[in-house]
Design an enzyme around this catalytic site. Structure first.
Site, short mmCIF file in Angstrom:
data_model
loop_
_atom_site.label_atom_id
_atom_site.label_comp_id
_atom_site.label_asym_id
_atom_site.label_seq_id
_atom_site.Cartn_x
_atom_site.Cartn_y
_atom_site.Cartn_z
CD GLU A 278 6.82 2.88 -4.20
OE1 GLU A 278 7.38 4.11 -3.71
OE2 GLU A 278 5.82 2.78 -4.67
CD GLU A 281 5.83 -3.34 -1.95
OE1 GLU A 281 5.94 -2.25 -1.83
OE2 GLU A 281 4.72 -4.01 -2.20
CB CYS A 298 3.17 8.08 -3.37
SG CYS A 298 4.17 7.98 -4.78
CB SER A 318 4.03 -0.04 -4.03
OG SER A 318 4.78 0.20 -2.62
CE LYS A 357 -0.55 12.84 -1.02
NZ LYS A 357 -0.02 11.58 -0.98
CD GLU A 360 -3.13 9.26 1.01
OE1 GLU A 360 -2.68 10.35 0.91
OE2 GLU A 360 -2.42 8.25 0.38
CD GLU A 365 -8.37 1.38 2.81
OE1 GLU A 365 -8.85 2.16 3.75
OE2 GLU A 365 -8.94 0.96 1.73
CB CYS A 502 2.82 16.57 -6.35
SG CYS A 502 2.59 14.82 -5.87
#
Ligand code: HC1
Ligand code: SF4
Length: 573
Positions: A278, A281, A298, A318, A357, A360, A365, A502
């Site tokens: 990241e 990037e 994230c 990102s 999650k 997720e 993808e 989190c």
């Protein structure tokens, strides 16, 4: 300041206090049920009733402002009878399968009934029909347990700014549910699980994957690997009676080993890997005119929020997968190669503070060669249940270390679990890369803390990097509206779906309303992570020796072709 008398005790409190808060000051514990500090202060359930001299009826103390000279009584026969009747009526229409209930032992209604000395329910009548919605991968709603307190409704509306849950139907048929009778699977819900944390009973809970994990652990064909998110270590101890904010990293590792996992790795390693990808990037976007501001990717709750509510900003995300997905991808490629394992036989379990999650990991993808990166996601609560089921004496466990290679992490990886942590970790690396040296500057305190929207300008070499950090999607929306309107000039924004990041995720141990009146769990749990950061030998992601090794031996450079294949993705509206 205002002076009043409660149960004969004189007390002086700030004039903006409620009677409930004033009573707490003098150690008088008025019962509550629908009350949730700062989130649901509506006086609806009438469990916090008090008698006020001169007033004709009993008053709900959670919404009753203090007045000078007020005389309050909290424990008269009139109050006791009224509260008892109210709670009995709630219980009469409640599915009382306490022994087999997910919240047995952590249920606020169960505790209240015990405290009030309710030993029978005199009103037995028809019960509402139960709707159990378990179609999503993340959240189960069971209307037979719901007591209509509205805590979930308020958190979703006010803290998250979303409003998926609301009161539907009328009278006896009233239910809390998504609009138009939709399942949570079909509503634009981000699965943050903040509603689960707010629920005093078991009307909302995560979709359990414990059986799936027990089965994998017993399957001799599978190599079962576990990874733990940064925030889990800051909260797991609460399930075993330890104070909020106690760090239990070593005992958590020991427990996982005793549960039978073949390897115990740390998502923190992958957080370091994320920073490498990241951070580079970001530098690439800044130097080569890419889409700015870049926004972190994230938090899967945030990703869903972006997809549903800010689709125009998807290109700002990102392309990095979230750390635990990166870890899964690395385990099923590099680790498989190193150990001569068939990727299809590697079963990756993520222990996460998060309910989103769970959904997720199912996303198409994110797959590599058709394989999911992660096979099961357990919340911190589920892990605690498994440890208890295995009858492991958690508090007596020794502290153990993570397994080699993917258990190696820096302080930057640990702080991912608190709001501002990803940003700080990124700055530690980006600054060194831009300056071309190992800078002394490590702590970027401007991005720490629980303020809703944080901003900072960082001068590195001859550049100024402008950043912002938001947490909780209602805060995020305020900032994103400005970004969308082109009114900002940030380079990088961190968004976490849950307030506090989190550490306060929808999979963390339940904290009851009473405790939340006294303690900000977000602050206490975050402290545990910043402490661990200070203890690490390396505090910048690029200094992690195992990160160097994986680039040397396998990935090449950050953002290489191989890195893109395994560690990046694209989201679509
Ligand atoms: Fe998180 Fe993350 S920090 S998203 O909050 O980037 O869940 O703890 O594991 O993946 O590392 C959660 C925590 C976690 C990821 C990392
Ligand atoms: Fe609202 Fe989050 Fe609960 Fe969905 S998971 S209903 S978005 S609080």
């Amino acid at each position: 300041k205002v002076k009043l008398t409660i149960n004969g005790i004189e007390v002086e409190v700030p004039s903006n206090y409620t009677v409930l808060e004033a009573a707490k000051e003098v150690g008088i514990d008025i019962p509550t049920l629908c009350y949730l500090k700062g989130i649901n202060e509506v006086g609806a359930c009438r469990v916090c009733l008090v008698e006020v001299e001169g007033a004709r009826s009993l008053q709900a103390s959670c919404v009753l402002p203090v007045r000078d000279g007020m005389v309050v009584k909290t424990n008269t026969k009139k109050v006791r009878n009224a509260v008892k009747t109210t709670v009995e009526l709630i219980l009469a229409n409640h599915n009382r399968e306490c022994l087999t209930c997910f919240r047995n032992g952590s249920c606020e209604l169960q505790k209240l009934a015990e405290e009030l000395g309710i030993d029978e329910i005199s009103f037995e009548g028809a019960k509402r029909e139960a709707t159990i919605d378990e179609f999503s991968h993340s959240i189960v709603r069971d209307s037979s347990k719901c007591i209509l307190c509205g805590r979930c409704v308020s958190v979703c509306k006010n803290v998250q700014g979303i409003g998926i849950l609301d009161f539907t139907n009328r009278g006896f048929k009233t239910e809390v549910a998504p609009a138009f009778g939709k399942s949570m699977a079909d509503a634009p819900c981000i699965y943050c699980g903040q509603c689960i944390n707010a629920c005093p009973v078991a009307a909302l809970r995560e979709k359990s994957e414990m059986e799936k994990v027990w089965d994998a652990l017993e399957n001799p064909e599978l190599h079962v690997v576990v990874q733990t998110a940064p925030a889990v270590r800051a909260a797991l101890g609460e399930e075993f009676g330890l104070p909020i904010g106690t760090r239990v990293t070593g005992k958590m590792v020991a427990a996982l080993r005793r549960l039978g996992f073949d390897k115990v790795f740390d998502t923190n390693f992958a957080a370091d890997l994320t920073i490498m990808e990241e951070g580079h990037e970001l530098l690439d976007r800044i130097q080569n005119g890419g889409k700015l501001p870049m926004i972190t990717s994230c938090s899967p709750g945030w990703i869903r929020f972006c997809e549903f509510y800010y689709p125009e900003l998807i290109d700002n995300l990102s392309t990095c997968k979230s750390p635990h997905q990166m870890m899964g991808a690395v385990l099923k490629s590099y680790y498989a190669q190193l150990n001569n394992l068939d990727p299809e036989k590697i079963f990756v379990v993520s222990i996460m503070p998060c309910s989103s999650k769970k959904t997720e990991k199912e996303r198409e993808e994110l797959r590599v060669n058709g394989l999911k990166d992660v096979d099961a996601v357990l919340t911190t609560r589920e892990l605690a249940k498994m440890i208890k089921q295995a009858r492991i004496k958690f508090l007596e466990l020794p502290d153990e270390d993570f397994d080699e290679l993917f258990g190696e992490y820096t302080g930057a990886g640990v702080i991912f679990g608190a709001t501002g942590g990803v940003m700080e970790a990124a700055l530690r690396t980006v600054a060194d890369v831009l300056a071309g040296e190992d800078l002394k500057e490590i702590e970027y305190t401007a991005v720490r803390g629980i303020e809703g929207i944080k901003e900072a300008k960082v001068n590195i070499a001859d550049k100024t990097i402008k950043v912002a950090v938001v947490h909780g999607t209602a805060n995020a929306a305020k900032l994103l509206d400005k970004v969308r309107a082109g009114e900002t000039d940030y380079h990088f924004i961190e968004v976490m779906g849950c307030s506090g990041g989190c550490v306060n995720g929808g999979g963390q141990p339940h904290v009851d309303a009473k405790t939340r009146m006294e303690i900000d769990v977000r602050v206490e749990r975050a402290k545990a992570l910043y402490e661990e950061d200070e203890l690490r030998t390396y505090r910048k992601s690029h200094q992690n020796p195992m990160i160097k090794k994986i680039y040397d031996e396998f990935l090449g450079k950050p953002n290489s072709h191989k890195a893109h294949e395994l560690l990046h993705t694209h989201y679509h509206a």
